[in-house]
Design a protein around this motif. Structure first.
Motif, PDB file in Angstrom:
ATOM      1  N   LYS A   1       0.851  -1.190   0.000  1.00  0.00           N
ATOM      2  CA  LYS A   1       0.000   0.000   0.000  1.00  0.00           C
ATOM      3  C   LYS A   1       0.885   1.238   0.000  1.00  0.00           C
ATOM      4  CE  LYS A   1      -3.761  -2.114   2.679  1.00  0.00           C
ATOM      5  NZ  LYS A   1      -4.575  -2.026   3.922  1.00  0.00           N
ATOM      6  N   VAL A   2       0.821   2.007  -1.071  1.00  0.00           N
ATOM      7  CA  VAL A   2       1.650   3.208  -1.138  1.00  0.00           C
ATOM      8  C   VAL A   2       1.233   4.216  -0.072  1.00  0.00           C
ATOM      9  CG1 VAL A   2       0.232   4.472  -2.818  1.00  0.00           C
ATOM     10  CG2 VAL A   2       2.708   4.847  -2.769  1.00  0.00           C
ATOM     11  N   SER A   3      -0.021   4.145   0.385  1.00  0.00           N
ATOM     12  CA  SER A   3      -0.489   5.071   1.429  1.00  0.00           C
ATOM     13  C   SER A   3       0.215   4.842   2.756  1.00  0.00           C
ATOM     14  CB  SER A   3      -2.001   4.928   1.623  1.00  0.00           C
ATOM     15  OG  SER A   3      -2.329   3.612   2.041  1.00  0.00           O
ATOM     16  N   SER A   4       0.859   3.675   2.917  1.00  0.00           N
ATOM     17  CA  SER A   4       1.509   3.363   4.195  1.00  0.00           C
ATOM     18  C   SER A   4       2.811   4.112   4.418  1.00  0.00           C
ATOM     19  CB  SER A   4       1.759   1.851   4.287  1.00  0.00           C
ATOM     20  OG  SER A   4       0.549   1.148   4.409  1.00  0.00           O
ATOM     21  N   TYR A   5       3.195   4.983   3.481  1.00  0.00           N
ATOM     22  CA  TYR A   5       4.354   5.853   3.692  1.00  0.00           C
ATOM     23  C   TYR A   5       3.962   7.140   4.419  1.00  0.00           C
ATOM     24  CZ  TYR A   5       7.228   2.871   0.774  1.00  0.00           C
ATOM     25  OH  TYR A   5       7.940   1.800   0.275  1.00  0.00           O
ATOM     26  N   GLY A   6       2.674   7.296   4.705  1.00  0.00           N
ATOM     27  CA  GLY A   6       2.219   8.458   5.464  1.00  0.00           C
ATOM     28  C   GLY A   6       1.712   9.606   4.631  1.00  0.00           C
ATOM     29  N   TRP A   7       1.520   9.406   3.335  1.00  0.00           N
ATOM     30  CA  TRP A   7       1.112  10.517   2.460  1.00  0.00           C
ATOM     31  C   TRP A   7      -0.236  11.097   2.870  1.00  0.00           C
ATOM     32  CZ3 TRP A   7       5.164  12.052   0.234  1.00  0.00           C
ATOM     33  CH2 TRP A   7       6.077  11.195  -0.368  1.00  0.00           C
ATOM     34  N   HIS A   8      -0.316  12.424   2.846  1.00  0.00           N
ATOM     35  CA  HIS A   8      -1.580  13.137   3.098  1.00  0.00           C
ATOM     36  C   HIS A   8      -2.594  12.730   2.035  1.00  0.00           C
ATOM     37  CE1 HIS A   8      -4.342  16.427   3.927  1.00  0.00           C
ATOM     38  NE2 HIS A   8      -4.366  16.660   2.631  1.00  0.00           N
ATOM     39  N   PRO A   9      -3.843  12.468   2.429  1.00  0.00           N
ATOM     40  CA  PRO A   9      -4.465  12.696   3.738  1.00  0.00           C
ATOM     41  C   PRO A   9      -4.479  11.453   4.635  1.00  0.00           C
ATOM     42  CG  PRO A   9      -6.177  12.219   2.150  1.00  0.00           C
ATOM     43  CD  PRO A   9      -4.864  12.161   1.394  1.00  0.00           C
ATOM     44  N   HIS A  10      -3.737  10.402   4.292  1.00  0.00           N
ATOM     45  CA  HIS A  10      -3.731   9.187   5.094  1.00  0.00           C
ATOM     46  C   HIS A  10      -2.713   9.311   6.237  1.00  0.00           C
ATOM     47  CE1 HIS A  10      -5.199   7.934   1.067  1.00  0.00           C
ATOM     48  NE2 HIS A  10      -6.070   7.287   1.800  1.00  0.00           N
ATOM     49  N   ALA A  11      -3.090   8.824   7.396  1.00  0.00           N
ATOM     50  CA  ALA A  11      -2.199   8.897   8.557  1.00  0.00           C
ATOM     51  C   ALA A  11      -1.403   7.609   8.753  1.00  0.00           C
ATOM     52  CB  ALA A  11      -3.015   9.200   9.812  1.00  0.00           C
ATOM     53  N   ASP A  12      -1.579   6.677   7.847  1.00  0.00           N
ATOM     54  CA  ASP A  12      -0.915   5.381   7.951  1.00  0.00           C
ATOM     55  C   ASP A  12       0.556   5.520   7.552  1.00  0.00           C
ATOM     56  OD1 ASP A  12      -0.009   2.808   7.740  1.00  0.00           O
ATOM     57  OD2 ASP A  12      -1.243   2.287   6.012  1.00  0.00           O
ATOM     58  N   HIS A  13       1.484   5.233   8.487  1.00  0.00           N
ATOM     59  CA  HIS A  13       2.905   5.248   8.143  1.00  0.00           C
ATOM     60  C   HIS A  13       3.554   3.941   8.604  1.00  0.00           C
ATOM     61  CE1 HIS A  13       4.219   6.302  12.295  1.00  0.00           C
ATOM     62  NE2 HIS A  13       3.116   7.029  12.310  1.00  0.00           N
ATOM     63  N   ASN A  14       2.934   2.824   8.228  1.00  0.00           N
ATOM     64  CA  ASN A  14       3.429   1.509   8.638  1.00  0.00           C
ATOM     65  C   ASN A  14       4.712   1.115   7.931  1.00  0.00           C
ATOM     66  OD1 ASN A  14       1.325   1.105  10.446  1.00  0.00           O
ATOM     67  ND2 ASN A  14       0.022   0.067   8.946  1.00  0.00           N
ATOM     68  N   TYR A  15       5.106   1.854   6.888  1.00  0.00           N
ATOM     69  CA  TYR A  15       6.371   1.570   6.211  1.00  0.00           C
ATOM     70  C   TYR A  15       7.480   2.525   6.648  1.00  0.00           C
ATOM     71  CZ  TYR A  15       3.561  -1.184   2.874  1.00  0.00           C
ATOM     72  OH  TYR A  15       2.713  -2.101   2.284  1.00  0.00           O
ATOM     73  N   THR A  16       7.133   3.582   7.343  1.00  0.00           N
ATOM     74  CA  THR A  16       8.119   4.585   7.759  1.00  0.00           C
ATOM     75  C   THR A  16       8.104   4.675   9.285  1.00  0.00           C
ATOM     76  OG1 THR A  16       6.415   6.286   7.393  1.00  0.00           O
ATOM     77  CG2 THR A  16       8.052   5.974   5.653  1.00  0.00           C
ATOM     78  N   PHE A  17       9.232   4.342   9.912  1.00  0.00           N
ATOM     79  CA  PHE A  17       9.302   4.292  11.367  1.00  0.00           C
ATOM     80  C   PHE A  17      10.255   5.371  11.875  1.00  0.00           C
ATOM     81  CE2 PHE A  17       8.884  -0.260   9.968  1.00  0.00           C
ATOM     82  CZ  PHE A  17       7.519  -0.349  10.223  1.00  0.00           C
ATOM     83  N   PRO A  18       9.737   6.433  12.512  1.00  0.00           N
ATOM     84  CA  PRO A  18      10.620   7.449  13.091  1.00  0.00           C
ATOM     85  C   PRO A  18      11.529   6.837  14.147  1.00  0.00           C
ATOM     86  CG  PRO A  18       8.353   8.231  13.009  1.00  0.00           C
ATOM     87  CD  PRO A  18       8.314   6.771  12.683  1.00  0.00           C
ATOM     88  N   VAL A  19      12.792   7.284  14.151  1.00  0.00           N
ATOM     89  CA  VAL A  19      13.780   6.711  15.066  1.00  0.00           C
ATOM     90  C   VAL A  19      14.641   7.803  15.676  1.00  0.00           C
ATOM     91  CG1 VAL A  19      13.947   4.417  14.005  1.00  0.00           C
ATOM     92  CG2 VAL A  19      15.325   6.304  13.095  1.00  0.00           C
ATOM     93  N   THR A  20      15.165   7.514  16.870  1.00  0.00           N
ATOM     94  CA  THR A  20      16.161   8.371  17.507  1.00  0.00           C
ATOM     95  C   THR A  20      17.399   7.527  17.811  1.00  0.00           C
ATOM     96  OG1 THR A  20      15.185   7.933  19.683  1.00  0.00           O
ATOM     97  CG2 THR A  20      14.461   9.932  18.520  1.00  0.00           C
ATOM     98  N   LYS A  21      18.483   8.214  18.106  1.00  0.00           N
ATOM     99  CA  LYS A  21      19.763   7.543  18.350  1.00  0.00           C
ATOM    100  C   LYS A  21      19.921   7.198  19.833  1.00  0.00           C
ATOM    101  CE  LYS A  21      23.638   9.956  18.502  1.00  0.00           C
ATOM    102  NZ  LYS A  21      24.321   9.534  19.757  1.00  0.00           N
ATOM    103  N   GLN A  22      20.136   5.922  20.106  1.00  0.00           N
ATOM    104  CA  GLN A  22      20.466   5.505  21.469  1.00  0.00           C
ATOM    105  C   GLN A  22      21.978   5.570  21.681  1.00  0.00           C
ATOM    106  OE1 GLN A  22      18.579   1.965  23.244  1.00  0.00           O
ATOM    107  NE2 GLN A  22      20.626   1.216  23.731  1.00  0.00           N
ATOM    108  N   ASP A  23      22.719   4.976  20.759  1.00  0.00           N
ATOM    109  CA  ASP A  23      24.172   5.093  20.744  1.00  0.00           C
ATOM    110  C   ASP A  23      24.612   5.018  19.290  1.00  0.00           C
ATOM    111  OD1 ASP A  23      24.350   2.287  20.050  1.00  0.00           O
ATOM    112  OD2 ASP A  23      24.043   1.823  22.158  1.00  0.00           O
ATOM    113  N   GLU A  24      25.896   4.831  19.033  1.00  0.00           N
ATOM    114  CA  GLU A  24      26.394   4.924  17.665  1.00  0.00           C
ATOM    115  C   GLU A  24      25.876   3.828  16.739  1.00  0.00           C
ATOM    116  OE1 GLU A  24      27.732   7.368  16.431  1.00  0.00           O
ATOM    117  OE2 GLU A  24      28.404   8.493  18.191  1.00  0.00           O
TER     118      GLU A  24
END
Length: 301
Positions: A174-197
């Motif tokens: 589903k191309v909508s799973s990248y989070g494209w407006h107006p869909h809120a689905d972002h099951n293919y894109t996972f925001p991340v932060t750095k714990q260590d290197e």
């Protein structure tokens, strides 16, 4: 004996003046045509250079796209979009998520060039809350992404973090799973932060995730958008939008930065053929009563 002096008759003078007038008129017309041809040739060369530069800028960004994320939108309604491979010529806006190539290349540590993110995941040391990415130096990736985004996106900030995209999908695509407006689905894109290197924490540690051995890191989406005056379709501006994140429900028309690529665009078309994208760009210029145009095509793999 006096010398006889001959003089021009009035008829002879008139004929000479007429001949010179004809020659001057012909000569002036030749010079005007030469000048016109020079201006046209110079304009064509300028249009060719500008078109090639614009297409080269587009191609450099498109070649680092996450291919399955590429969509096409219609001009008037941003809720209408399709996967690029399914779109027809009525779709005029090209949009995609690009992976962070500059951060992938990383930085020189004095001995060798170390990648900011390696693209590899240790499945034995990863779960729904974090992924281990051996071979990465995530501080390098963070520095590069902050510089490119003017300090608006960082691996240290959960509210505006980059995302990772797994290479491969299980089940229905589903191309909508990248989070494209107006869909809120972002099951293919996972925001991340750095714990260590070498460790990335998922901002959302509860969402169901399919974790694979390979990933790409992305910090922005891109959009190529032609904008035309009301009622005009053959004299538009083509702009590139960037520095916005669909996985945070951001959209190019409200949250992005933009850069004007080309003025007086008469045609901007694109089509996907397999894994490649074919682009066509035509620009025009008015010269007195003439319309000068130049078209260029480019294929991006």
């Amino acid at each position: 004996m006096k010398a006889i002096r001959h003089a021009f008759t009035m008829i002879e003078l008139i004929m000479v003046i007429l001949i010179f007038g004809i020659i001057a008129m012909i000569g002036a017309d030749i010079f005007v045509k030469i000048y016109d041809n020079y201006i046209i040739a110079r304009t064509m060369n300028t249009l060719q250079t500008k078109t090639e530069l614009a297409l080269e800028q587009i191609a450099r960004r498109l070649q680092y796209r996450i291919k399955d994320s590429t969509i096409a939108r219609k001009d008037s309604n941003l809720s209408q979009y399709k996967f690029l491979g399914d779109a027809d010529e009525s779709y005029h806006i090209l949009e995609w998520i690009g992976y962070a190539d500059e951060a992938l290349k990383g930085e020189w540590n004095g001995t060798m060039n170390v990648p900011g993110w390696s693209g590899f995941i240790d499945l034995d040391d990863s779960n729904k809350t974090h992924v281990a990415t051996p071979g990465s130096h995530l501080s390098y990736a963070d520095n590069i992404i902050k510089t490119l985004s003017n300090n608006t996106i960082s691996l240290a900030t959960a509210a505006s973090a980059p995302a990772i995209v797994m290479d491969g999908h299980v089940g229905d695509y589903k191309v909508s799973s990248y989070g494209w407006h107006p869909h809120a689905d972002h099951n293919y894109t996972f925001p991340v932060t750095k714990q260590d290197e070498t460790t990335l924490n998922f901002v959302d540690g509860t969402t169901s995730k399919e974790i694979y051995e390979h990933y790409k890191m992305a910090w922005t989406a891109y959009a190529l958008v032609p904008s035309c005056p009301s009622g005009v379709t053959d004299d538009c501006n083509l702009s590139l939008y960037y520095n916005y994140q669909p996985w945070y429900a951001e959209r190019f028309d409200q949250d992005a930065n933009s850069s004007l690529l080309m003025e007086h665009v008469s045609t901007f078309k694109f089509i996907q053929m397999g894994d490649s994208i074919r682009l066509k760009l035509c620009v025009g210029e008015h010269f007195y009563d003439k319309n000068i145009s130049f078209c260029k095509e480019k294929v991006v793999f």
